[in-house]
Design a protein around this motif. Sequence first.
Motif, mmCIF file in Angstrom:
data_model
loop_
_atom_site.group_PDB
_atom_site.id
_atom_site.type_symbol
_atom_site.label_atom_id
_atom_site.label_comp_id
_atom_site.label_asym_id
_atom_site.label_seq_id
_atom_site.Cartn_x
_atom_site.Cartn_y
_atom_site.Cartn_z
ATOM 1 N N VAL A 302 5.079 36.714 -30.098
ATOM 2 C CA VAL A 302 5.162 37.167 -28.715
ATOM 3 C C VAL A 302 4.178 36.363 -27.883
ATOM 4 O O VAL A 302 3.002 36.224 -28.252
ATOM 5 N N LEU A 303 4.637 35.792 -26.781
ATOM 6 C CA LEU A 303 3.814 34.971 -25.902
ATOM 7 C C LEU A 303 3.531 35.725 -24.604
ATOM 8 O O LEU A 303 4.285 36.611 -24.210
ATOM 9 N N LYS A 304 2.448 35.345 -23.958
ATOM 10 C CA LYS A 304 2.050 35.994 -22.703
ATOM 11 C C LYS A 304 1.977 34.946 -21.591
ATOM 12 O O LYS A 304 1.536 33.815 -21.820
ATOM 13 N N ALA A 305 2.389 35.335 -20.395
ATOM 14 C CA ALA A 305 2.338 34.418 -19.255
ATOM 15 C C ALA A 305 1.963 35.194 -17.998
ATOM 16 O O ALA A 305 2.370 36.342 -17.825
ATOM 17 N N GLU A 306 1.180 34.551 -17.129
ATOM 18 C CA GLU A 306 0.878 35.096 -15.812
ATOM 19 C C GLU A 306 1.512 34.162 -14.778
ATOM 20 O O GLU A 306 1.181 32.977 -14.721
ATOM 21 N N ILE A 307 2.418 34.704 -14.010
ATOM 22 C CA ILE A 307 3.237 33.918 -13.091
ATOM 23 C C ILE A 307 2.768 34.171 -11.658
ATOM 24 O O ILE A 307 2.942 35.268 -11.125
ATOM 25 N N PRO A 308 2.154 33.182 -11.005
ATOM 26 C CA PRO A 308 1.678 33.369 -9.625
ATOM 27 C C PRO A 308 2.825 33.320 -8.628
ATOM 28 O O PRO A 308 3.937 32.883 -8.940
ATOM 29 N N HIS A 309 2.549 33.784 -7.421
ATOM 30 C CA HIS A 309 3.561 33.765 -6.377
ATOM 31 C C HIS A 309 2.898 33.632 -5.014
ATOM 32 O O HIS A 309 1.683 33.783 -4.880
ATOM 33 N N SER A 310 3.709 33.361 -4.003
ATOM 34 C CA SER A 310 3.224 33.216 -2.632
ATOM 35 C C SER A 310 3.843 34.263 -1.710
ATOM 36 O O SER A 310 3.924 34.065 -0.508
ATOM 37 N N ARG A 311 4.293 35.370 -2.271
ATOM 38 C CA ARG A 311 4.965 36.403 -1.489
ATOM 39 C C ARG A 311 3.962 37.303 -0.768
ATOM 40 O O ARG A 311 2.811 37.437 -1.193
ATOM 41 N N PRO A 312 4.412 37.985 0.287
ATOM 42 C CA PRO A 312 3.587 39.032 0.888
ATOM 43 C C PRO A 312 3.358 40.173 -0.093
ATOM 44 O O PRO A 312 4.133 40.364 -1.044
ATOM 45 N N SER A 313 2.309 40.935 0.153
ATOM 46 C CA SER A 313 1.989 42.050 -0.738
ATOM 47 C C SER A 313 3.065 43.126 -0.718
ATOM 48 O O SER A 313 3.267 43.830 -1.704
ATOM 49 N N GLY A 314 3.779 43.257 0.420
ATOM 50 C CA GLY A 314 4.671 44.391 0.562
ATOM 51 C C GLY A 314 3.854 45.665 0.697
ATOM 52 O O GLY A 314 2.638 45.631 0.893
#
Length: 605
Positions: A302-314
């Motif tokens: 099992v692998l782990k990843a943290e995926i960043p984004h540029s979206r508003p917080s909502g």
Amino acid sequence: MGLNFFNHRQRIGLLAGLMLAAGPVMGDSPQPSIAMYGAPALPADFTALPYANPDAPKGGRIVLGEMGGFDSLNPFILKGNAPSQVTAFTVETLMGRSLDEPFTLYGVLAESIQTDEARSYAEFTLRENARFSDGSPVTPEDVIWSFETLGTKGQPRYAGAWAKIAKAEVTGPRSVRFTFNTVDRELPLILGLRPILKKAQWEGKAFDESSLEPPIGSGPYVVADIEPGRFISFRKNPDWWGKDLPFYKGMHNLEEIRIEYYGVDTALFEAFKGGALSTYRETNPAKWAANFDFPAVQSGEVLKAEIPHSRPSGIEGFAFNTRNPLFADWRVREALTLAFNFELVNQTLTGGVQPRITSYFGNSFLGAAPGTPAEGRVKDLLTPFAADLLPGALDGYQPPVADGSEANRKNMRAAAKLLEEAGWSVQDGTLKNAEGKPFAFEILLTNGQDEMISAANIYIEALKRLGIEARLTTVDNAQYKERTTDYKFDMTHYIRSLTLSPGNEQMLYWGAKGVTEPGTRNWPGINSPAAEAMIQTMLSAKDPQEFADATQALDRVLTTGRYVIPVWYSKVARIAYRKGLHYPDRLPAYGDWPGWQPDVWWMEK
């Protein structure tokens, strides 16, 4: 396989540049793509979306887990509870969204779109080879029928655009034209994203009745098998017409997508640990740090990843139903927001890592800077409504900050004072109004919402110190949908994910029709002429700066409305997944967003 922080910041700057830079306006001639402002980033002869791997192998399966269940396969109507994936995997739209660009669409079922500078109409020409999953061609008649049926019998979110169409007409063997009756520059894009259904399937049938008959779409998958309450399986259509379309290159690589349903989150997580699920999203950073050291992680299975984004917080938190007279006074809502000890809740449940939501469009250039006064055009837009705006809209506002102690004395004193000003006083240990009616309300949540249930229980204990009786009620998904559709709640968990391309959907979220019209997404019952005026300005804006200013003004109206007690948001998505699953190194600006997993993922052979 993620982006480092420096590159992430570069992407934010690039994204802002795409929104704020002037570009050529689309002319009155057919084009393969359309942007709200400027020009699309990809040329007409692009070969694949930048975040897809056109060489990805085909085949394999992915098993996803979700909470709840379903009792319908028609996701387009109010009745029933249908899997959202039916739309995403089996039904297509005239145009498709790139997750790397706000406000840009590329042709899918339509090979071209034509409009004028005023965006007074939109004409779509269908691809000659566009086919439904049964092999029949997608026709202009299907398009018009879909728009009209969704607009008159579908969920309320479809009605607004249909009401703005003055005339719908077939203009050729594969072309259809819509002429508008109002100024709304987003309308061509809105129509481009409407689901296209097969008219003939529904002849003699009631479209607005819940059914387990899957809709016939033109998408890459078909519904292969279901067991309501347990699972739904989608299988790749071997004859899918769009497999060679450049927009789809490197997408929809998996042969089967299966969704398993669970009653509580702990059962879902245990299923993933045990190998029954292929991937798992962890929204709690404390659990991400503590719970993902099981043997399969240690062995590399099992692998782990943290995926960043540029979206508003909502916005996410506990929403007041302002239709209830108890919450009609903003001072009461502010008092109850003061009583919510975010710092304690955040530390207890997430380890204090998650930042708090400070505005609806926070974490983006569309959001108002917390605590700062309105300036320039933002101030000019709000000033005509100054008499009705709530404190902070013009001079600055941010959610109250607690000291983190359980007593939260400073904020509780401020809350008590506001309640007194609003006509409430403590009598024999109970907060009552002038008529002697106790201050009591219900917090409605769904079964299995462990994190929100814990937050609600901490909150309930704090409210007791003000003499307020709050009770927690948990129900199943079907009951929850019924009650929220008809706004039969006092306070509930509320989440609205927002994008860098806000538009017509904002009226569905915050428009006054939602006060009485069932089924909108305006659960708090917001009735603000200022909010509606800002949305109209957004829709008619002719340049990106005017659009951004109007969005920031809307952000101020919503935030200072005190409609939601905000909690936290995350700047990354935390995903664990089985070895053998892959996604491209190049991530979209929107990060982990519908259209990314499982769409661009693949299974190694």
